[in-house]
Every structure is written in structure tokens, then in C-alpha cells.
Design an enzyme around this catalytic site. Structure first.
Site, short mmCIF file in Angstrom:
data_model
loop_
_atom_site.label_atom_id
_atom_site.label_comp_id
_atom_site.label_asym_id
_atom_site.label_seq_id
_atom_site.Cartn_x
_atom_site.Cartn_y
_atom_site.Cartn_z
N CYS A 1 4.73 -0.96 -3.25
CA CYS A 1 5.65 -1.19 -2.12
C CYS A 1 5.29 -2.48 -1.39
O CYS A 1 4.25 -2.54 -0.71
CB CYS A 1 5.60 0.00 -1.16
SG CYS A 1 6.59 -0.23 0.33
N CYS B 1 5.27 -2.26 2.43
CA CYS B 1 4.12 -1.48 2.92
C CYS B 1 2.85 -2.32 2.91
O CYS B 1 2.08 -2.32 3.88
CB CYS B 1 3.89 -0.24 2.06
SG CYS B 1 5.31 0.84 1.88
N ASP B 2 2.61 -3.05 1.83
CA ASP B 2 1.31 -3.69 1.61
C ASP B 2 1.33 -5.21 1.50
O ASP B 2 0.27 -5.83 1.40
CB ASP B 2 0.67 -3.11 0.33
CG ASP B 2 0.50 -1.60 0.41
OD1 ASP B 2 0.20 -1.11 1.51
OD2 ASP B 2 0.67 -0.93 -0.63
#
Length: 312
Positions: free
Chosen positions: A138, A141-142
Site C-alpha cells: 500500500c 500507507c507506507d
């Protein structure tokens, strides 16, 4: 002794499941939550969550899910540290649904399915070991953790190019690894990515080795057209070859789309079975974020509460 019929059984223990449990508990539905084979869901593989509302300094994925569980327990959710093996869902309004686990069965008027999805894996060594340590599924997300660094994305569809588009704005260099000799993504996405000066595409290429001891340091790739291999030193590898919704036990019970995701009524979490609702990634192939999952978990609990009140 006659078995008590429950009002709410929740299958799944990610943000959607625990959010549903909190709302259902506060509505006095006395929910029973099955944590499943992967307690806490995909967030337990994330070392730090920086984009969830209310945590200005971020929070470790495992710690976050532990807090979600504690909050659900605080409102008297009953936690079952087991996996549901099969279900028999009634077609009738006010029907009774049967949830089977181990050698037992729970009967319930309402069910919330929040089993999530699992990322497709490459199937190479260290892929699972380095998840959260450089390997991610993701970008939103990261991606922040790789700001100004070199990273790689593998995949050729819409998801992969969306990841590239996002990462190219914050990373120094983005390598796109495509196994075929063409991109499957929509033309507009292809056009946007091909204009990026910091994106380099490797067609007819696959990853054959992940390099690093304690965390990802690079990858070895092989071009099956040129028959040669090379090494890319990167801080992050984003695998974007798709997700698999965890709907195996619902195949003959609920309406699924062509990718296996549970179909819900537009604007709600209602499935095709009365009293059965679905929340989180298992019914969302688009956003797949913790905060959207938690939102649909809330919706599912409210939808179930409304269903039970109208059915009584």
C-alpha cells in the site's frame, strides 16, 4: 438445554470488525467477534500507521489493533480466538443464521462479515519476512517512509500505476517492474506515468531475489527477453499485483462480484441475505484503507441495529 440465539456475530478482526463491535456493543446487541486466522488483519504487518485520524505521531500497526480490541472488550464484546469454518445463512427475513467453528455452532439473527482481503504474493524468499520492513502492499500507507529515496513497484494494472503515480511525487526514483511486454492499466493512467521523468519501466521482467538481512536493501531482477539479470538498490518494494478477498466460505451463500468481493446494496452494507451485512476490504476493492474500513464497520452495526428493530 436450548441454545440462546444471538443478535450479532462479527466475522473478522480488522478495523471494520472492531468498529462494528464497538457500535454493536453500545447498541446492546452483545456482539460475538471471531478474530479469524489473522488476528488484527493486514494492519498487523504495518510497522507504523501515519495516516489514521487521531494519531499525530503515528502508531505501530500491532499496537493499533490491540487498542481496537481493548476498546471493543471495554464495551463487553465477546472475543472468540477462533476461525469460522463455514456458515449457513438464511434467505428469510427474521431468519436465523448458523455460524460453524471447531465442532460448535452459534445461531444469530444478525451477521457482519468483515473478513478483509489478502494481497497477492510473488512467492519468493524473504517476501513475507520483510513485509513491513521495506516490502509493502500500500503506497498511501507506507510511501511516506521512502520520501526522497529509490523504490520499486511491481505490477502492470491500474493499481500498480496508481501506486507509481503517487510514489513518483515523493520518491527520488521509481522503478516499475512489469512481467509482460505491455501495461494493462487504463490509457489515461499509462499516459500520466509515461510522462514522469523519475519513473523507469522494466518490461518482460520479474523479481527473482530480495536482497537484505534484516530489512529490504534491494532486489535482483531478470529480463526474460534479454536473458539478463541486474540489481536495483532500493529502500521499498511495493507489490501491486492484486488482492484476494477472503470470501471462500461465503461463495455459495452471498452474491459476489467477478473478483470475489461481496456485493452490498449501494449506500449501505446490506448483502443479498436479510440480516447479513458486510464491511471493510471484503466488500471494497477500491479504497482499502483502515479508516474507510472502520467507517463501513460503523455502518454495518447501525444497519444491523436498524434491521433488528424493524424485525422485532
Amino acid at each position: 438445554m436450548k441454545q440462546k440465539i444471538q443478535n450479532c456475530v462479527i466475522i473478522g478482526s480488522g478495523p471494520a470488525g472492531y468498529s462494528a463491535a464497538i457500535y454493536a456493543s453500545r447498541a446492546d446487541l452483545h456482539p460475538i467477534l471471531f478474530v479469524g486466522p489473522n488476528p488484527g488483519g493486514q494492519l498487523t504487518t504495518t510497522t507504523s500507521i501515519d495516516n489514521y485520524l487521531g494519531f499525530p505521531l503515528g502508531i505501530d500497526g500491532i499496537d493499533f489493533m490491540k487498542k481496537c480490541q481493548k476498546q471493543a472488550i471495554r464495551f463487553n464484546t465477546k472475543i472468540m480466538n477462533q476461525s469460522v469454518k463455514s456458515v449457513c445463512l438464511s434467505n428469510k427475513n427474521r431468519g436465523i443464521h448458523h455460524i460453524f467453528f471447531e465442532k460448535e455452532c452459534i445461531k444469530s439473527r444478525g451477521v457482519i462479515v468483515a473478513t478483509g482481503s489478502s494481497p497477492r504474493l510473488l512467492g519468493i524468499e524473504k517476501e513475507k519476512k520483510f513485509t513491513g520492513l521495506g516490502v509493502s502492499f500500500c503506497a498511501t500507507c507506507d510511501g511516506f517512509f521512502h520520501k526522497g529515496k529509490d523504490i520499486a513497484v511491481i505490477g502492470g494494472g491500474d493499481t500498480a500505476l496508481e501506486e507509481v503515480n503517487y510514489l513518483s511525487k515523493i520518491c527520488r526514483k521509481v522503478y516499475l517492474i512489469v512481467r509482460k511486454n505491455y501495461l494493462k492499466a487504463s490509457k489515461i493512467l499509462q499516459s500520466n506515468v509515461l510522462k514522469k521523468k523519475n519513473v523507469e519501466i522494466f518490461f518482460c521482467t520479474k523479481i527473482i531475489k530480495i536482497i537484505g538481512n534484516d530489512f529490504l536493501e534491494g532486489i535482483q531482477i531478470f529480463n526474460h527477453e534479454k536473458k539478463n539479470s541486474s540489481t536495483l538498490l532500493i529502500s521499498g518494494l511495493f507489490i501491486a499485483i492484486g488482492h484476494i478477498p477472503n470470501t471462500e466460505i461465503f461463495k455459495d451463500q452471498l452474491d459476489l462480484d467477478n473478483k470475489g468481493y461481496i456485493i452490498v446494496k449501494k449506500g449501505s452494507t446490506m448483502t443479498n441475505k436479510p440480516g447479513v451485512f458486510s464491511a471493510g476490504d471484503v466488500q471494497d476493492s477500491n479504497y482499502r484503507q483502515a479508516i474507510t474500513s472502520a467507517g463501513t464497520g460503523c455502518m454495518a452495526a447501525l444497519d444491523l441495529e436498524r434491521y433488528l428493530s424493524l424485525s422485532s
